[in-house]
Write a protein that holds these residues in place. Sequence first.
Motif, PDB file in Angstrom:
ATOM      1  N   PRO A 161       1.021  -1.013   0.041  1.00  0.00           N
ATOM      2  CA  PRO A 161      -0.044  -0.144  -0.141  1.00  0.00           C
ATOM      3  C   PRO A 161       0.833   1.187  -0.065  1.00  0.00           C
ATOM      4  O   PRO A 161       0.272   2.499  -0.564  1.00  0.00           O
ATOM      5  CB  PRO A 161      -0.606  -0.101   1.220  1.00  0.00           C
ATOM      6  N   THR A 162       2.299   1.221   0.318  1.00  0.00           N
ATOM      7  CA  THR A 162       2.826   2.543   0.468  1.00  0.00           C
ATOM      8  C   THR A 162       4.243   2.587  -0.390  1.00  0.00           C
ATOM      9  O   THR A 162       4.870   3.067  -0.194  1.00  0.00           O
ATOM     10  CB  THR A 162       3.218   2.798   1.828  1.00  0.00           C
ATOM     11  N   PHE A 163       4.089   1.596  -1.259  1.00  0.00           N
ATOM     12  CA  PHE A 163       5.100   1.610  -2.624  1.00  0.00           C
ATOM     13  C   PHE A 163       4.925   2.560  -3.645  1.00  0.00           C
ATOM     14  O   PHE A 163       3.686   2.480  -4.120  1.00  0.00           O
ATOM     15  CB  PHE A 163       5.179  -0.014  -2.746  1.00  0.00           C
ATOM     16  N   PHE A 164       5.825   3.026  -4.102  1.00  0.00           N
ATOM     17  CA  PHE A 164       5.805   4.060  -5.255  1.00  0.00           C
ATOM     18  C   PHE A 164       7.327   3.656  -6.175  1.00  0.00           C
ATOM     19  O   PHE A 164       8.244   3.106  -5.394  1.00  0.00           O
ATOM     20  CB  PHE A 164       5.611   5.616  -4.883  1.00  0.00           C
ATOM     21  N   ARG A 165       7.083   4.203  -7.379  1.00  0.00           N
ATOM     22  CA  ARG A 165       8.394   4.117  -8.138  1.00  0.00           C
ATOM     23  C   ARG A 165       8.409   5.048  -9.176  1.00  0.00           C
ATOM     24  O   ARG A 165       7.399   5.521  -9.853  1.00  0.00           O
ATOM     25  CB  ARG A 165       8.605   2.426  -8.763  1.00  0.00           C
ATOM     26  N   THR A 166       9.587   5.220  -9.491  1.00  0.00           N
ATOM     27  CA  THR A 166       9.768   6.182 -10.599  1.00  0.00           C
ATOM     28  C   THR A 166      10.308   5.439 -12.065  1.00  0.00           C
ATOM     29  O   THR A 166      10.378   5.981 -13.008  1.00  0.00           O
ATOM     30  CB  THR A 166      10.779   7.282 -10.705  1.00  0.00           C
ATOM     31  N   ILE A 167      10.424   3.931 -11.914  1.00  0.00           N
ATOM     32  CA  ILE A 167      10.634   3.266 -13.296  1.00  0.00           C
ATOM     33  C   ILE A 167       9.381   2.590 -13.336  1.00  0.00           C
ATOM     34  O   ILE A 167       8.630   2.363 -12.744  1.00  0.00           O
ATOM     35  CB  ILE A 167      11.601   2.233 -12.910  1.00  0.00           C
ATOM     36  N   PRO A 168       8.930   2.563 -14.810  1.00  0.00           N
ATOM     37  CA  PRO A 168       7.662   1.723 -15.258  1.00  0.00           C
ATOM     38  C   PRO A 168       7.725   0.399 -14.898  1.00  0.00           C
ATOM     39  O   PRO A 168       8.643  -0.185 -14.572  1.00  0.00           O
ATOM     40  CB  PRO A 168       7.783   2.027 -16.702  1.00  0.00           C
ATOM     41  N   SER A 169       6.558   0.004 -14.678  1.00  0.00           N
ATOM     42  CA  SER A 169       6.176  -1.465 -14.424  1.00  0.00           C
ATOM     43  C   SER A 169       6.610  -2.588 -15.475  1.00  0.00           C
ATOM     44  O   SER A 169       6.378  -2.069 -16.587  1.00  0.00           O
ATOM     45  CB  SER A 169       4.591  -1.507 -13.917  1.00  0.00           C
ATOM     46  N   ASP A 170       7.095  -3.620 -15.219  1.00  0.00           N
ATOM     47  CA  ASP A 170       7.300  -4.400 -16.265  1.00  0.00           C
ATOM     48  C   ASP A 170       5.910  -4.989 -16.874  1.00  0.00           C
ATOM     49  O   ASP A 170       6.083  -5.556 -17.936  1.00  0.00           O
ATOM     50  CB  ASP A 170       7.874  -5.706 -15.748  1.00  0.00           C
ATOM     51  N   TYR A 171       4.778  -4.647 -16.367  1.00  0.00           N
ATOM     52  CA  TYR A 171       3.522  -4.939 -17.108  1.00  0.00           C
ATOM     53  C   TYR A 171       3.445  -4.526 -18.655  1.00  0.00           C
ATOM     54  O   TYR A 171       3.225  -4.998 -19.742  1.00  0.00           O
ATOM     55  CB  TYR A 171       2.566  -4.129 -16.157  1.00  0.00           C
ATOM     56  N   TYR A 172       4.076  -3.113 -18.794  1.00  0.00           N
ATOM     57  CA  TYR A 172       4.219  -2.733 -19.966  1.00  0.00           C
ATOM     58  C   TYR A 172       5.657  -2.794 -20.910  1.00  0.00           C
ATOM     59  O   TYR A 172       5.523  -3.338 -21.976  1.00  0.00           O
ATOM     60  CB  TYR A 172       4.325  -1.245 -19.829  1.00  0.00           C
ATOM     61  N   GLN A 173       6.550  -3.304 -20.186  1.00  0.00           N
ATOM     62  CA  GLN A 173       7.737  -3.671 -20.937  1.00  0.00           C
ATOM     63  C   GLN A 173       7.684  -4.939 -21.540  1.00  0.00           C
ATOM     64  O   GLN A 173       8.172  -5.446 -22.676  1.00  0.00           O
ATOM     65  CB  GLN A 173       9.197  -3.648 -19.794  1.00  0.00           C
ATOM     66  N   SER A 174       7.016  -5.870 -20.733  1.00  0.00           N
ATOM     67  CA  SER A 174       6.786  -7.398 -21.287  1.00  0.00           C
ATOM     68  C   SER A 174       6.078  -7.292 -22.559  1.00  0.00           C
ATOM     69  O   SER A 174       6.203  -7.932 -23.310  1.00  0.00           O
ATOM     70  CB  SER A 174       6.241  -8.197 -20.074  1.00  0.00           C
ATOM     71  N   ARG A 175       4.729  -6.560 -22.535  1.00  0.00           N
ATOM     72  CA  ARG A 175       4.072  -6.418 -23.722  1.00  0.00           C
ATOM     73  C   ARG A 175       4.845  -5.623 -24.712  1.00  0.00           C
ATOM     74  O   ARG A 175       4.566  -6.077 -25.829  1.00  0.00           O
ATOM     75  CB  ARG A 175       2.720  -5.717 -23.328  1.00  0.00           C
ATOM     76  N   ALA A 176       5.549  -4.720 -24.460  1.00  0.00           N
ATOM     77  CA  ALA A 176       6.460  -4.059 -25.608  1.00  0.00           C
ATOM     78  C   ALA A 176       7.297  -4.758 -26.139  1.00  0.00           C
ATOM     79  O   ALA A 176       7.478  -4.883 -27.330  1.00  0.00           O
ATOM     80  CB  ALA A 176       7.048  -2.940 -25.111  1.00  0.00           C
ATOM     81  N   LEU A 177       7.837  -5.998 -25.490  1.00  0.00           N
ATOM     82  CA  LEU A 177       8.835  -6.902 -26.033  1.00  0.00           C
ATOM     83  C   LEU A 177       8.310  -7.768 -26.786  1.00  0.00           C
ATOM     84  O   LEU A 177       8.879  -8.140 -27.891  1.00  0.00           O
ATOM     85  CB  LEU A 177       9.741  -7.559 -24.951  1.00  0.00           C
ATOM     86  N   ALA A 178       7.027  -8.305 -26.368  1.00  0.00           N
ATOM     87  CA  ALA A 178       6.138  -9.126 -27.478  1.00  0.00           C
ATOM     88  C   ALA A 178       5.929  -8.493 -28.545  1.00  0.00           C
ATOM     89  O   ALA A 178       5.770  -9.182 -29.768  1.00  0.00           O
ATOM     90  CB  ALA A 178       4.900  -9.590 -26.558  1.00  0.00           C
ATOM     91  N   GLN A 179       5.234  -7.242 -28.648  1.00  0.00           N
ATOM     92  CA  GLN A 179       5.107  -6.427 -29.639  1.00  0.00           C
ATOM     93  C   GLN A 179       6.299  -6.178 -30.627  1.00  0.00           C
ATOM     94  O   GLN A 179       6.306  -6.321 -31.978  1.00  0.00           O
ATOM     95  CB  GLN A 179       4.654  -5.092 -29.569  1.00  0.00           C
ATOM     96  N   LEU A 180       7.629  -6.064 -30.013  1.00  0.00           N
ATOM     97  CA  LEU A 180       8.790  -5.648 -30.710  1.00  0.00           C
ATOM     98  C   LEU A 180       9.073  -7.212 -31.569  1.00  0.00           C
ATOM     99  O   LEU A 180       9.319  -7.084 -32.514  1.00  0.00           O
ATOM    100  CB  LEU A 180       9.908  -5.444 -29.896  1.00  0.00           C
ATOM    101  N   VAL A 181       8.837  -8.247 -30.913  1.00  0.00           N
ATOM    102  CA  VAL A 181       9.182  -9.628 -31.572  1.00  0.00           C
ATOM    103  C   VAL A 181       8.005  -9.733 -32.725  1.00  0.00           C
ATOM    104  O   VAL A 181       8.353 -10.497 -33.574  1.00  0.00           O
ATOM    105  CB  VAL A 181       9.129 -10.805 -30.655  1.00  0.00           C
ATOM    106  N   LYS A 182       6.789  -9.529 -32.496  1.00  0.00           N
ATOM    107  CA  LYS A 182       5.918  -9.597 -33.532  1.00  0.00           C
ATOM    108  C   LYS A 182       6.322  -8.810 -34.682  1.00  0.00           C
ATOM    109  O   LYS A 182       5.999  -9.044 -36.000  1.00  0.00           O
ATOM    110  CB  LYS A 182       4.677  -9.448 -32.901  1.00  0.00           C
ATOM    111  N   GLN A 183       6.701  -7.521 -34.414  1.00  0.00           N
ATOM    112  CA  GLN A 183       7.016  -6.404 -35.440  1.00  0.00           C
ATOM    113  C   GLN A 183       7.772  -6.954 -36.434  1.00  0.00           C
ATOM    114  O   GLN A 183       7.646  -6.648 -37.643  1.00  0.00           O
ATOM    115  CB  GLN A 183       7.485  -5.296 -34.796  1.00  0.00           C
ATOM    116  N   PHE A 184       8.844  -7.732 -36.096  1.00  0.00           N
ATOM    117  CA  PHE A 184       9.970  -8.364 -37.026  1.00  0.00           C
ATOM    118  C   PHE A 184       9.584  -9.759 -37.372  1.00  0.00           C
ATOM    119  O   PHE A 184      10.519 -10.581 -38.201  1.00  0.00           O
ATOM    120  CB  PHE A 184      11.328  -8.484 -36.423  1.00  0.00           C
ATOM    121  N   GLY A 185       8.261 -10.236 -37.380  1.00  0.00           N
ATOM    122  CA  GLY A 185       7.944 -11.717 -37.661  1.00  0.00           C
ATOM    123  C   GLY A 185       8.723 -12.692 -37.093  1.00  0.00           C
ATOM    124  O   GLY A 185       8.595 -13.770 -37.663  1.00  0.00           O
TER     125      GLY A 185
END
Length: 776
Positions: A161-185
Amino acid sequence: YEMLLFALVFIAILIRAEEPTCERWGHAHPPLFMKKGDYMLLFSLYSLIQRLEDFQIAATMMFTIDEINNRRDILPNISLGYRIYDSCGSTRTAVRSALELMSNAEGNFSESCLRSSVHAIVGHSASSPTIAIARAVGPFHVPLISYSASCECLSNRQDFPTFFRTIPSDYYQSRALAQLVKQFGWTWVGTIRTDTDYGNNGMATFLYVAQQEGICIEYSELIHYANPREKFLKVVEVIKMSTSKVIVAFTFDFDLNVLIKELLQQNVTGLQWIGSEAWISSRAIATKENFRVLGGAIGFAVRNSAIPGLKEYILNIHPSQVSNDYTNLSVLRINYNMYKAVYALAHSVDNLYKCQEGLGPFFNNTLHLQYIYFDKNGDPVARYELVNWQINKEGLVQYIPVGLYDASLPKGHQFILNSSSIIWAGNQVPKSICSDSCPAGTRKAAQKGKPICCFDCVPCSEGEINNITDSVECMKCPLDYRSNKEKDACVLKDIEFLSYAEIISLVLEAFSFFGASTTTAVMVVFYKHKETPIVKANNSELSFLLLFALTLCFLCSLAFIGEPTQWSCMLRHTAFGISFVLCISCVLGKTIVVLMAFRATLPGNNIMKWFGPTQQRLTVCTFTAIQVLICTLWLSISPPSPIRNMKYFTEKIILECDIGSGIAFYSVLGYIGFLSVLCFVLAFLARKLPDNFNEAKFITFSMLTFCAVWVTFIPAYISSPGKYTVAVEIFAILASSFGLLSCIFVPKCYIILFRPENNSKKHLMDYFLNCSCPCG
């Protein structure tokens, strides 16, 4: 921000409350760096001793606090202090330091157990220690803000409940990596992850999204820097034996570095590495030697930003002016996250002091800080740079930006890529698939026991097409269409029927006209010699009627040629049935007359009075009338009609005549067969008549030929496809007609035309004078 402010307010209330006394367990390790202030911040790093990068981040925190303390617009007359601790890579050490230092650091045991001498904690750099610290300090409502712990699990507000961060969650990075892999076939990749919360949670999300995107994983291996060398060698062996050319690595730089050393020793190079932010922009792993393995790697890094004044501060701390990892400030991705984390805490405290009753720092129930934004889970907006490992002329590894990812943008516009700037591991975009794409005209068939990305390309069946690459099924063509040779389009089926212009039709037509002409010629010969004995003796009236019926038989075969229509279908079957019954009836009449004429020569036999011309006409008309009746009923109840037969062939449509009523059709054929067999039996009984009087023998041969033709017609008819079925039927009609004409009339015409001396009454009477009659 609300939770961050609430935590600070809660600590202030606890300080003023009546509190019990307690004892502290154990002793805290002394901080590596410390500065007293009105508000104390605890800062925990992974390993200050082993990593100059972490020491640089610690210096960034000290610089930021000094900068804030020197400002007058934020926290005037209030100072921030810090205690910086080295966890030495140990989660246990990090948690112990946090818990111990929340009490009085000077060991005053009269202080409350609920009082924290540290007002906020910045850190840890890794996810697993951060999770442990957050669980430990959560009940005390001490704010914890991390600059580098990116595990998606930390976004759970119920657990943290009292945690904060200034780095993005891996929720987005993991999805971005999957999109990157898909982008190049790339649909066939290997994965490597560090055996921590960061690696396991990040890779789990990647695998889930990758599966939805149709990406298959050839292998998924775990690594950890503390593992024995045998485990790393096993991972190297898996990589060497794999067929995928792309590796997605969700790991820390120090874990990956151990694996890279083993890959270098075995010269495993040329693979395309896709990296997470924990190593893709790490200077600790970006060496010229490692570039042999990781050259061309691409991955997402937190966005870089300059921090004014930091370089001078760093150089003042470091006595040497020689450039090294500590003084290298070209990449300040994590440093900038630290910078934002400290400022976020400073603004929170500043807003707390400026709070006015009834007004407060809140607006519409939200807390507005001037420097950074947190969502409801304590996460910032996910923004990444896509960087590519390239090497410059001096041999230094550079992280060249080749794209951006911004989760705040609308879907479909979050990912921007400049692929032309990418330097690939193999100097070109790698091809990483388990099976080549299935072209149009084929479908994918999964290989047994393998992922869906491994498949065989199976050609579409006849009558099916596929014009889409990598389709799993073929589409059926409409009934009037067939698939083309390439099986990628439907084309109209060829229409097949026995047309007049075909060679086989021309041959059959020629034989039909030849037969009709020959029959007419015979009729003319018989007519010219109708007064001769041989014509008279062979019942001229039935002979002419038989010749007329044979002419109809030859001509009715023409109705079977050409495109079937309603009228032609009705005509061809009924004309055939009636014409042949008329023929057989005439032959049957002649057979009976021949047989009875022989019997009439016996003394006292007056049987011929019952088989005179009238009875003969009546017999022929009766037999024919029965067939006419059957055909009339057939046409009235269920007549033959043209149909488009699509069952026999898939590539063409056969135009043919459907028989309509099966009972009527087989009745017509059965009646013809009955008369033929009856005629054959009677003629067979009269087969031993003398040669001069050979009508019965010729009729026997003609019926034998007739029956043989139609018996052999049945299997030929069944086995002949399409238009050849009609051709076989015409051939049977012509063959049986020629059989009747040849066996019955050719011998007589031969005598009439070439042996006229035998065409005399005397020749016929010689039979009666010289024969040995059965009666003696």
